[in-house]
Scaffold this motif. Structure first.
Motif, PDB file in Angstrom:
ATOM      1  N   LYS A  45       4.724   2.977   2.766  1.00 46.03           N
ATOM      2  CA  LYS A  45       4.072   2.904   1.457  1.00 46.03           C
ATOM      3  C   LYS A  45       5.084   2.644   0.353  1.00 46.03           C
ATOM      4  N   GLU A  46       6.260   3.260   0.461  1.00 40.88           N
ATOM      5  CA  GLU A  46       7.311   3.022  -0.527  1.00 40.88           C
ATOM      6  C   GLU A  46       7.787   1.567  -0.460  1.00 40.88           C
ATOM      7  N   LYS A  49       5.293  -0.593  -2.120  1.00 41.58           N
ATOM      8  CA  LYS A  49       5.387  -0.449  -3.570  1.00 41.58           C
ATOM      9  C   LYS A  49       6.451  -1.374  -4.143  1.00 41.58           C
ATOM     10  N   TYR A  50       7.616  -1.431  -3.489  1.00 41.37           N
ATOM     11  CA  TYR A  50       8.685  -2.308  -3.954  1.00 41.37           C
ATOM     12  C   TYR A  50       8.288  -3.776  -3.839  1.00 41.37           C
ATOM     13  N   VAL A  52       5.243  -5.049  -3.945  1.00 40.55           N
ATOM     14  CA  VAL A  52       4.248  -5.355  -4.974  1.00 40.55           C
ATOM     15  C   VAL A  52       4.914  -5.485  -6.347  1.00 40.55           C
ATOM     16  N   GLU A  53       5.869  -4.621  -6.636  1.00 36.10           N
ATOM     17  CA  GLU A  53       6.577  -4.713  -7.915  1.00 36.10           C
ATOM     18  C   GLU A  53       7.342  -6.027  -8.031  1.00 36.10           C
ATOM     19  N   LYS A  73       0.204 -10.019  -2.086  1.00 30.24           N
ATOM     20  CA  LYS A  73      -0.033  -8.583  -2.065  1.00 30.24           C
ATOM     21  C   LYS A  73      -0.891  -8.185  -0.871  1.00 30.24           C
ATOM     22  N   LYS A 194      14.663  -0.263 -10.560  1.00 25.97           N
ATOM     23  CA  LYS A 194      13.836  -1.355 -10.048  1.00 25.97           C
ATOM     24  C   LYS A 194      14.388  -2.735 -10.372  1.00 25.97           C
TER      25      LYS A 194
END
Length: 357
Positions: A45-46, A49-50, A52-53, A73, A194
């Motif tokens: 999941k982490e 997240k990266y 998607v960012e 995505k 980020k």
């Protein structure tokens, strides 16, 4: 008979203890595997997240369209979901294997293989190798997001001094003959979580700043504690003055980087990327020396002097670099005067190439 009975009791006790330890050992392994299942979900999941960012950043700067961003995505989410299912299935199969065999499993490995725990030969019995040559892990655990890197730094180029109120062309030192050399180690840490656009660089370096006087001159220490250039009595073949410093550079580095993601890691690469660094340094003068070469009555003479020459003990200045990858144009300027209490202040300046290896 009494002795035989005692031996039997002792053997039975040892057998019970061994079985108890083995039972506890394999149950502990099962508990660890169950904990890994939860960690797998969090890790994937982490990673999603990266990803998607990163997709959102490319969408904002116009690299991709909104439709392309949605497709990427969706693909990323499907990939991470499959990763979770596959990795958890592997863990569950390991748990089932241990429970079904009460920890007594056979694992076939190749001859002369190197595992994460060392060199092993033959067959693993109950999770323990038949032959084992190294108990300490050979490889450290791979960090998912690595924010700090380190490099060996080397720089070389021209060196000189600027006199107060004068230009570099008025310097009493040879421009082509005066050189510097620097080597050290630096750490590079990403400032923001980020983005890798801004980095904080810090470390230590040894600087060797050389100056060659013009017009057959050499450096002389006077009785009043000052030093000045004077003409030598004989024709000099070489006159060189050198300062050795230990400094601690600090720079803020700017520039783009390439994001590389895998299932296990996120890395920012500076390969073939332009970068610029602005900062300074502070440190200490380790030693000052002068070398003279000349001929006297047909004999070649070489004199070496190691003295303070009234040079400043504290070194501090400004520095900057810019370039692509590990080859950078480098400039540094000492804010401190070379000599203390001099009639005219002289400040060391260097220009050359820096290599981050």
């Amino acid at each position: 008979m009494k002795t035989i009975t005692m031996y039997l009791i002792l053997l039975l006790t040892l057998f019970i203890v061994q079985n108890s330890v083995a039972q506890e050992d394999y149950q502990k392994r099962i508990e660890n595997l169950k904990e890994q299942k939860a960690k797998i979900t969090r890790q994937e999941k982490e990673a999603l997240k990266y990803e998607v960012e990163n997709i959102n950043e490319r969408l904002q700067n116009g690299s991709i369209t909104a439709d392309e961003a949605n497709l990427q995505k969706q693909a990323a989410a499907e990939k991470r979901a499959l990763n979770i299912d596959n990795r958890i299935t592997i863990i569950e199969n390991q748990i089932n294997l241990l429970e079904r065999n009460e920890g007594k499993t056979l694992v076939l490995i190749e001859f002369d293989t190197i595992s994460d725990k060392g060199l092993r030969l033959g067959v693993d019995i109950n999770g323990k190798p038949a032959v084992f040559f190294k108990s300490k892990n050979w490889k450290s655990e791979i960090r998912y997001d690595r924010r700090t890197y380190s490099d060996f730094v080397m720089a070389v180029g021209l060196n000189n001094a600027i006199l107060e109120g004068q230009s570099l062309t008025d310097s009493p030192y040879k421009i082509g003959g005066s050189r510097f050399f620097e080597m050290g180690w630096q750490w590079r840490t990403r400032v923001f979580k980020k983005t890798n656009f801004l980095r904080f660089n810090y470390g230590f370096s040894f600087q060797f700043n050389g100056l060659k006087p013009k017009n057959n001159q050499y450096l002389v220490s006077l009785d009043n504690g000052q030093s000045e250039l004077q003409e030598f009595d004989y024709e000099l073949n070489k006159s060189k003055f050198r300062m050795d410093n230990l400094v601690f550079p600090i720079h803020f580095e700017f520039g783009p980087s390439k994001l590389k993601t895998t299932e296990k890691t996120i890395r920012y690469s500076l390969r073939n990327q332009f970068r610029i660094g602005l900062g300074g340094y502070g440190g200490f003068n380790l030693g000052t020396r002068q070398k003279l070469k000349y001929s006297l009555d047909g004999d070649k003479v070489k004199d070496k002097f190691k003295r303070s020459y009234n040079t400043n003990d504290l070194i501090y200045g400004l520095s900057a670099y810019a370039g692509v990858d590990g080859v950078l144009l480098y400039v540094k300027y000492d804010l401190n005067p070379i000599f203390k209490d001099a009639a005219v202040d002289q400040h060391n300046i260097s220009l050359g190439l820096r290599f981050d290896l």
